[in-house]
Write a protein that holds these residues in place. Sequence first.
Motif, PDB file in Angstrom:
ATOM      1  N   PRO A  41       0.795  -1.229   0.000  1.00  9.62           N
ATOM      2  CA  PRO A  41       0.000   0.000   0.000  1.00  9.62           C
ATOM      3  C   PRO A  41       0.831   1.285   0.000  1.00  9.62           C
ATOM      4  O   PRO A  41       0.481   2.240   0.689  1.00  9.62           O
ATOM      5  CB  PRO A  41      -0.777  -0.128   1.306  1.00  9.62           C
ATOM      6  N   TYR A  42       1.889   1.313  -0.761  1.00  4.76           N
ATOM      7  CA  TYR A  42       2.705   2.531  -0.833  1.00  4.76           C
ATOM      8  C   TYR A  42       2.876   2.944  -2.288  1.00  4.76           C
ATOM      9  O   TYR A  42       3.923   3.458  -2.681  1.00  4.76           O
ATOM     10  CB  TYR A  42       4.076   2.299  -0.181  1.00  4.76           C
ATOM     11  N   ASP A  43       1.861   2.704  -3.109  1.00  9.79           N
ATOM     12  CA  ASP A  43       2.021   2.995  -4.530  1.00  9.79           C
ATOM     13  C   ASP A  43       2.039   4.492  -4.821  1.00  9.79           C
ATOM     14  O   ASP A  43       2.436   4.899  -5.908  1.00  9.79           O
ATOM     15  CB  ASP A  43       0.957   2.269  -5.361  1.00  9.79           C
ATOM     16  N   HIS A  44       1.639   5.307  -3.846  1.00  7.73           N
ATOM     17  CA  HIS A  44       1.826   6.748  -4.051  1.00  7.73           C
ATOM     18  C   HIS A  44       3.323   7.063  -4.083  1.00  7.73           C
ATOM     19  O   HIS A  44       3.764   7.903  -4.861  1.00  7.73           O
ATOM     20  CB  HIS A  44       1.107   7.564  -2.971  1.00  7.73           C
ATOM     21  N   ILE A  45       4.105   6.348  -3.273  1.00  6.72           N
ATOM     22  CA  ILE A  45       5.556   6.559  -3.269  1.00  6.72           C
ATOM     23  C   ILE A  45       6.185   5.919  -4.508  1.00  6.72           C
ATOM     24  O   ILE A  45       6.941   6.557  -5.238  1.00  6.72           O
ATOM     25  CB  ILE A  45       6.189   5.980  -1.983  1.00  6.72           C
ATOM     26  N   ALA A  46       5.847   4.652  -4.742  1.00  8.97           N
ATOM     27  CA  ALA A  46       6.454   3.937  -5.875  1.00  8.97           C
ATOM     28  C   ALA A  46       6.174   4.654  -7.192  1.00  8.97           C
ATOM     29  O   ALA A  46       7.009   4.678  -8.094  1.00  8.97           O
ATOM     30  CB  ALA A  46       5.935   2.502  -5.929  1.00  8.97           C
TER      31      ALA A  46
ATOM     32  N   SER B  31       5.403   7.979  -7.478  1.00 11.55           N
ATOM     33  CA  SER B  31       5.922   9.350  -7.536  1.00 11.55           C
ATOM     34  C   SER B  31       7.330   9.336  -8.124  1.00 11.55           C
ATOM     35  O   SER B  31       7.777  10.327  -8.701  1.00 11.55           O
ATOM     36  CB  SER B  31       5.906  10.011  -6.153  1.00 11.55           C
TER      37      SER B  31
ATOM     38  N   PRO C  48      -2.206   5.601  -1.527  1.00  9.46           N
ATOM     39  CA  PRO C  48      -1.748   4.379  -0.852  1.00  9.46           C
ATOM     40  C   PRO C  48      -2.767   3.239  -0.973  1.00  9.46           C
ATOM     41  O   PRO C  48      -2.451   2.102  -0.664  1.00  9.46           O
ATOM     42  CB  PRO C  48      -1.607   4.817   0.613  1.00  9.46           C
TER      43      PRO C  48
ATOM     44  N   ALA D 269       2.411  13.504  -2.430  1.00 10.62           N
ATOM     45  CA  ALA D 269       3.507  12.807  -3.124  1.00 10.62           C
ATOM     46  C   ALA D 269       3.641  13.316  -4.559  1.00 10.62           C
ATOM     47  O   ALA D 269       4.748  13.459  -5.088  1.00 10.62           O
ATOM     48  CB  ALA D 269       3.268  11.297  -3.110  1.00 10.62           C
TER      49      ALA D 269
END
Lengths: 428, 428
Positions: free
Chosen positions: A303-308, A310, A329, A347
């Motif tokens: 659940p960190y696809d906003h980071i991946a 960005s 996320p 992000a």
Amino acid sequence: MSIIEEARRGIITDEIKSISKLEKVSPEKVRKRIAEGKIMLLRNVKRPSKKLVPIGKGLTTKININIGTSSEVIDLDMELEKVKISNKWGDTLMDLSTGGDIDEIRRKIIDKSDLPVGTVPVYQAFIQSFKKKSGGAYFSEDELLSIVERQLKDGVAFMTIHAGLTRELAIRALKSDRVIPIVSRGGDMIAGWMIHNGKENPYRTNWKYLLELFKEYDATISLGDALRPGATADAHDEFQIGELIETARLVKDAINNGVQVMVEGPGHVPLNEVAWDVKLMKKLTGGVPYYVLGPLVIDVGAPYDHIASSIGAAIASAAGADLLCYLTPAEHLSLPNAKQVEEGAIAYRIAAHAGDIVKLGKKVRKWDDEVSYYRGKLEWDKMIEKLIDPEQAYKVYTQFGEPNVKACTMCGGYCPMMWAMEQVKKIG
Amino acid sequence: MSIIEEARRGIITDEIKSISKLEKVSPEKVRKRIAEGKIMLLRNVKRPSKKLVPIGKGLTTKININIGTSSEVIDLDMELEKVKISNKWGDTLMDLSTGGDIDEIRRKIIDKSDLPVGTVPVYQAFIQSFKKKSGGAYFSEDELLSIVERQLKDGVAFMTIHAGLTRELAIRALKSDRVIPIVSRGGDMIAGWMIHNGKENPYRTNWKYLLELFKEYDATISLGDALRPGATADAHDEFQIGELIETARLVKDAINNGVQVMVEGPGHVPLNEVAWDVKLMKKLTGGVPYYVLGPLVIDVGAPYDHIASSIGAAIASAAGADLLCYLTPAEHLSLPNAKQVEEGAIAYRIAAHAGDIVKLGKKVRKWDDEVSYYRGKLEWDKMIEKLIDPEQAYKVYTQFGEPNVKACTMCGGYCPMMWAMEQVKKIG
């Protein structure tokens, strides 16, 4: 007369002057680029958005925020809370609702949004069909077009129109060994409709009529990427590029007809393919604005696809992408809640700015230089108030109590930076 | 005999076999690269770490986690909680403590860590000096060297040694118009010491002795970047590159003497300068491992610098960086708490994997392909359990209640992907 046609006649309108002032680009450059389709202004004659959102060549990178209900989670208050967050952090807003009274929800969202609002009209046709006959293909071409028109009347400023997808491409993709044949929801809807009804894509067969409609409202066609890769393994295969070629042909036709158009791209793309993806799209389409989802540079990040994503978004922006579609996320897992919408938006503001430092140089880096100046002087209050999110930054700054030294809690009483500067001052 | 010397004699040790198995690189390649200094194994003969951590050419990108007290916040329990988090998410751990009983804290951290532990020994010399005489320069060269030796005896596997910083470079940097002259804490300490005492860098004047010490413990010298840019405006100026040239000379000397060495790099660097920064370092140093902080591609991102820097870290990894030093959401604002350490670590696992897909191809992308396969089949349980953080992913998946449809709460009852596949199956 559409904005493109006005620009072609050489008219420097008030809108062009406002764009010029906002983006620090000369009015003549803005006019010329609008005439060529390289800059667009998302709008609808029925409802000018409160925020002026020009997108394209030489302008800052913009970010789009997706919200909307699903059949499982219909909570209008939550969606309107997301609108508020979008007004704070976003540039454009898409209502992707598929649950509840779709017309009603869209109108409320448009009413509360300061931003130009976009939609994917085939969703509504598909859902209506499912509700009527438990299948997604029971809508006529006229029904689809009347949904497009109804949404334009409501003030929708841009719509995803999956016109690049041919029936032949769709069938080949669905039968291919792609890890995920068609990950795009709208793409699947159009593909299924074509196969079930034995017809060509209704957006293609009614293309001329669509151009007339969008011109009437001076709204923007966002050419959807039905065959975007849903896994890094599927990136830049013949399906993605095949559709892009079809899309590029339609781009030129739209521009020639004075209709604003942008192209939707990526999804899952390995990091080293992001920059040239943008270059290829710009080359094939003649440089109209590129609206990129992510790109996500790995498949395992939820659940960190906003980071991946960005990561990919920043690289895309630096390479020339104009509008970044955020991920939250909750991507790949659930409808996002309001907090996740905000996390995704932040992000993407970061990604857009990272790209803009490359694209636009000192004009945008001024912000960073100022923050770093105050940082170097240990002027905490001034530094914090200029950060991307001063409120949250202040919370972190004081998380172990208000620091009682000029330095931070990291080095505490011994700030080596201050100390070294003192030493060098002594030797003059 | 050091690991480099063993490798030079052509010996395939058990360690080399383990590295080969772990990283799927042939034992002979591993041996050759260790002999050349292109692969290193972080260790200390006094205390082999539980986790085998080889770093360098052809291997997966590793991530480092910084923890440690400050003079303001001394909470050993919190630091040991961070050690636990590091054991779960990290590859290497640095104890940067500057508050409390530094020896005692370091020993406890090493005791609880499964990872090779690194330090910055000049911190301890500086703090001791400050405590004794309210100034950072009151330590002798012998005192500094005895701190290095004490830490090696405790089992420290790698240390930041700022030997690339000459007195002349330090003075010029401190007098320059850089936005932040010397942002590196250790760099400021060494610079201030040199100026105050009118002497050359003690790490340079005692370089041969340092090599002997590190060889005795078969530990690794991590050549510090005292002049790394602390603002994007300062990136790749004569100071950063001037120090890198000095550092590259020392690299060759260390390797020739059979001592493992890596080079520390970046800080704040615009996105478009990240990839060639890595290429330049590799070229100048002959390809020893590169240990990169961030890089941060903007200056305004706090309290989200874990995100802003994961962008730079992913690009650096893809370009060949070997070890990524994480940043937390507390960077530039405060000592991080345990949760922030975890957030930073996860962002860097994502960045490292994004880079590895480029660097190592299908060998690492297998993970993504598997996740995407289950995703395409809507096999939620299998998909979620293979994600980077299954526990958090499951929480998000069920945040609006356990979904009661095979699809997710995003599309709810109408999964267009399933539906389109059904349509195409009908036409055979």
